[in-house]
Design a protein around this motif. Sequence first.
Motif: not given
Length: 300
Positions: A202, A225, A228-229, A231-233, A235-236, A239, A296
């Motif tokens: 990821c 990063a 936002g970026v 945190r999205a990592v 989350d990936r 997931d 975060w």
Amino acid sequence: MNPLQKVLVADDDPTNRAVLAELLKPEYTVLLAKDGTQALERAARHVPDLVLLDVMMPDLDGFEVLRRLRADPRTADIAVIFVSGLGRPEDEAQGLKLGAADYIAKPFNATVVMARVALHLQMVRQRRMLEHLAHVDGLTELANRRRFDEVFAAEFVRARKRATPLSVALLDIDAFKQYNDHYGHPAGDRALRAVARTAAACVRRPGDLAARYGGEELVLLMPEADAGVARAVVDRVRDALDRLAIGHEASPVAPVLTVSAGGATLLPGEDTTALFAAADAHLYRAKQAGRNRVVWRSAP
Ligand SMILES: [Mg+2]
């Protein structure tokens, strides 16, 4: 399959270049440079395993080329063999003092050149393997904590200099002790490896690093990063773990293996210790809040 090792031949004499290229081509990927400037440019671009470097060249001589290779972090570790018509012992000594691996006098003997090239390339492979072992966690094959510390320090300096964001996230497998107790340590090791592979898959932007920080704790370093970026990592990763659905009957959190994560993005004036401590503190909050979540640090 081992890709061929790369050898850069830098010589202003076209005949020498051609002869060396012919010799080396069957066994190595050969790059050519016709002067010192081109040698530096090709070395930085292709990062060869070895440079066969002529000393007498019209623009930059070989000694100067070696000095500049050593001064550039991208090329500092490249092995260099001088191939020179300067046969005096003091020339050879100067070359070795500058950090050349070897010194071959012209006119050279093809068999000797090939033997020395092979020897030095073998040493390069061995050194790389040792570096690899020193930087990799044996169980998960992620970067180890020592590697993380090195990269973190370097990325911190870069982020400061370029005024770009830098984010750190700590991931901790929830109820991992219960997992080991319930399924046994070999299964625990397999689960940890699966989480590590998932995390590594990821974080794929250049410069991103996933490392094992210790025990069942992983750390993600994400240069450039913002929160936002980054945190999205994270989350990936979560997931992807959901989809993997590694059963965890003994978990008080969920029927599958989950992680808690804490993250922080570098603040002005903050150092690496404070940034890491902030990520750690937010991991603690994520656990306190019931685990299986990301917390975060909010922007000030
Ligand atoms: Mg020359």
